[in-house]
Design a protein around this motif. Structure first.
Motif, PDB file in Angstrom:
ATOM      1  N   TYR A 140      10.367  -5.278   1.628  1.00 28.53           N
ATOM      2  CA  TYR A 140      10.272  -5.857   3.665  1.00 28.53           C
ATOM      3  C   TYR A 140       8.561  -5.223   3.538  1.00 28.53           C
ATOM      4  O   TYR A 140       7.578  -4.138   2.551  1.00 28.53           O
ATOM      5  CB  TYR A 140      10.733  -4.127   4.277  1.00 28.53           C
ATOM      6  CG  TYR A 140      11.997  -5.159   4.442  1.00 28.53           C
ATOM      7  CD1 TYR A 140      13.351  -4.595   3.805  1.00 28.53           C
ATOM      8  CD2 TYR A 140      11.935  -5.592   5.346  1.00 28.53           C
ATOM      9  CE1 TYR A 140      14.208  -5.756   3.959  1.00 28.53           C
ATOM     10  CE2 TYR A 140      13.264  -6.143   6.124  1.00 28.53           C
ATOM     11  CZ  TYR A 140      14.585  -6.386   4.809  1.00 28.53           C
ATOM     12  OH  TYR A 140      15.144  -6.651   5.462  1.00 28.53           O
ATOM     13  N   TRP A 177       2.273   3.240  -0.814  1.00 26.46           N
ATOM     14  CA  TRP A 177       0.946   2.716   0.591  1.00 26.46           C
ATOM     15  C   TRP A 177       0.106   2.301   0.111  1.00 26.46           C
ATOM     16  O   TRP A 177      -0.623   2.324  -1.181  1.00 26.46           O
ATOM     17  CB  TRP A 177       0.757   4.144   0.735  1.00 26.46           C
ATOM     18  CG  TRP A 177       1.129   4.208   2.131  1.00 26.46           C
ATOM     19  CD1 TRP A 177       1.770   5.979   2.434  1.00 26.46           C
ATOM     20  CD2 TRP A 177       0.828   4.248   3.815  1.00 26.46           C
ATOM     21  NE1 TRP A 177       2.552   6.066   3.430  1.00 26.46           N
ATOM     22  CE2 TRP A 177       1.640   4.804   4.578  1.00 26.46           C
ATOM     23  CE3 TRP A 177       0.618   3.148   4.287  1.00 26.46           C
ATOM     24  CZ2 TRP A 177       2.295   4.773   5.688  1.00 26.46           C
ATOM     25  CZ3 TRP A 177       0.403   2.954   5.676  1.00 26.46           C
ATOM     26  CH2 TRP A 177       1.380   4.091   6.217  1.00 26.46           C
ATOM     27  N   ALA A 184       1.005  -0.967  10.340  1.00 25.79           N
ATOM     28  CA  ALA A 184       1.252   0.173  10.970  1.00 25.79           C
ATOM     29  C   ALA A 184       1.536   0.123  12.395  1.00 25.79           C
ATOM     30  O   ALA A 184       1.028  -0.836  12.742  1.00 25.79           O
ATOM     31  CB  ALA A 184      -1.379   0.937  11.134  1.00 25.79           C
ATOM     32  N   LEU A 188       8.102  -1.563   1.826  1.00 24.51           N
ATOM     33  CA  LEU A 188       9.770  -0.794   1.084  1.00 24.51           C
ATOM     34  C   LEU A 188      10.457  -1.680   0.080  1.00 24.51           C
ATOM     35  O   LEU A 188      10.530  -3.044   0.736  1.00 24.51           O
ATOM     36  CB  LEU A 188      10.248  -0.071   2.464  1.00 24.51           C
ATOM     37  CG  LEU A 188       9.851   0.352   2.805  1.00 24.51           C
ATOM     38  CD1 LEU A 188       9.736   0.895   4.884  1.00 24.51           C
ATOM     39  CD2 LEU A 188      10.397   1.816   2.164  1.00 24.51           C
ATOM     40  N   GLN A 226       5.664  -2.681   6.113  1.00 25.04           N
ATOM     41  CA  GLN A 226       5.545  -2.460   7.830  1.00 25.04           C
ATOM     42  C   GLN A 226       4.181  -2.369   7.913  1.00 25.04           C
ATOM     43  O   GLN A 226       3.361  -1.669   7.140  1.00 25.04           O
ATOM     44  CB  GLN A 226       6.009  -1.145   7.641  1.00 25.04           C
ATOM     45  CG  GLN A 226       6.211  -0.637   8.859  1.00 25.04           C
ATOM     46  CD  GLN A 226       7.472   1.228   9.208  1.00 25.04           C
ATOM     47  OE1 GLN A 226       7.295   1.753   8.321  1.00 25.04           O
ATOM     48  NE2 GLN A 226       7.745   1.306   9.749  1.00 25.04           N
ATOM     49  N   PHE A 254       1.876  -0.693   4.467  1.00 28.17           N
ATOM     50  CA  PHE A 254       3.718   0.349   3.909  1.00 28.17           C
ATOM     51  C   PHE A 254       4.595  -1.082   3.303  1.00 28.17           C
ATOM     52  O   PHE A 254       5.372  -1.615   4.308  1.00 28.17           O
ATOM     53  CB  PHE A 254       4.204   1.445   5.056  1.00 28.17           C
ATOM     54  CG  PHE A 254       4.877   2.168   4.453  1.00 28.17           C
ATOM     55  CD1 PHE A 254       6.082   2.432   4.384  1.00 28.17           C
ATOM     56  CD2 PHE A 254       4.787   3.663   3.399  1.00 28.17           C
ATOM     57  CE1 PHE A 254       7.439   3.081   3.880  1.00 28.17           C
ATOM     58  CE2 PHE A 254       5.183   3.707   2.831  1.00 28.17           C
ATOM     59  CZ  PHE A 254       6.823   3.872   3.152  1.00 28.17           C
TER      60      PHE A 254
END
Lengths: 112, 113
Positions: free
Chosen positions: B36, B109, B40, B90, B38, B88
């Protein structure tokens, strides 16, 4: 397409009070579960609670409970006796086809 | 018990450079694996999904690719990074049953400069 809407970008609550975070979703699948995840400043995704879509009984996990309305495709999270450690981003996520679909999140602030 | 690890935790890469993020799961076999991203202040977007070795599904068109060389290893790669790849990332795993929770790694990150 699967979509998830969390209409409250930010919420705040006084410590020890109760707060409800809303979530609606859209899916054509009939077999799925629904989850609420919490993301504190550490960015770790932490499971808060899950609901089986075929069960009418709402899930409860200590101070956390859900109000699941399958026909309306609504899945809200209630946090009772809010604590400072509850401050985080909260994400609603159904998992049609075993793939989590996330909303944009609600940032929850706890006021001491 | 099952654990998931991903690395590196932080990465700063110039535009046009390659990328490799790695993820491993311990304590389970034949997991479903996920990457995944993400952005900000946003929710998580599923990039890749794998149900077994060499079986990768791409969920969105992008500059990235994924590979699963071993049962419990999932790698996210790029040959040439773009500024828009910053975010980011994951890694996550699940058992493959619809009722089972998906568990996430600590995240990585990536800043592309």
């Amino acid at each position: 397409a699967q979509t998830v809407t969390q209409s409250q970008p930010e919420m705040s609550v006084q410590e020890a009070e109760t707060v409800t975070l809303s979530c609606t979703y859209d899916t054509s699948e009939s077999d799925y579960y629904l989850f609420w995840y919490k993301q504190p400043p550490s960015r770790q995704m932490i499971l808060v609670i899950r609901q089986e879509a075929y069960k009418q009984q709402n899930a409860t996990e200590n101070r956390f409970s859900v109000n699941f309305q399958k026909a309306a495709k609504s899945f809200s999270l209630k946090i009772s006796d809010s604590q400072l450690g509850d401050a985080a981003m909260y994400f609603c996520a159904p998992n049609p086809n075993q793939k989590l679909v996330f909303g944009q999140g609600t940032r929850l602030t706890i006021n001491p | 018990s099952q654990t998931i690890h991903q690395w590196p935790a932080t990465l700063v890469q110039p535009v046009g450079s390659p990328l490799s993020l790695e993820c491993t799961v311990e304590g389970t076999s034949n997991p479903n694996l996920y990457w995944y991203r993400q952005a900000a202040g946003r929710g998580l977007q599923l990039l890749f999904y794998s149900v077994g070795i060499g079986q990768i599904s791409s969920e969105v068109p992008q500059n990235l690719s994924a590979s699963r060389p071993q049962d419990r290893q999932f790698i996210l790669s790029s040959k040439k990074l773009l500024l828009s790849d910053s975010g980011f990332y994951l890694c996550a795993w699940g058992t493959g049953f619809s009722g089972n929770t998906i568990y996430f790694g600590e995240g990585s990150w990536l800043t592309v400069v």
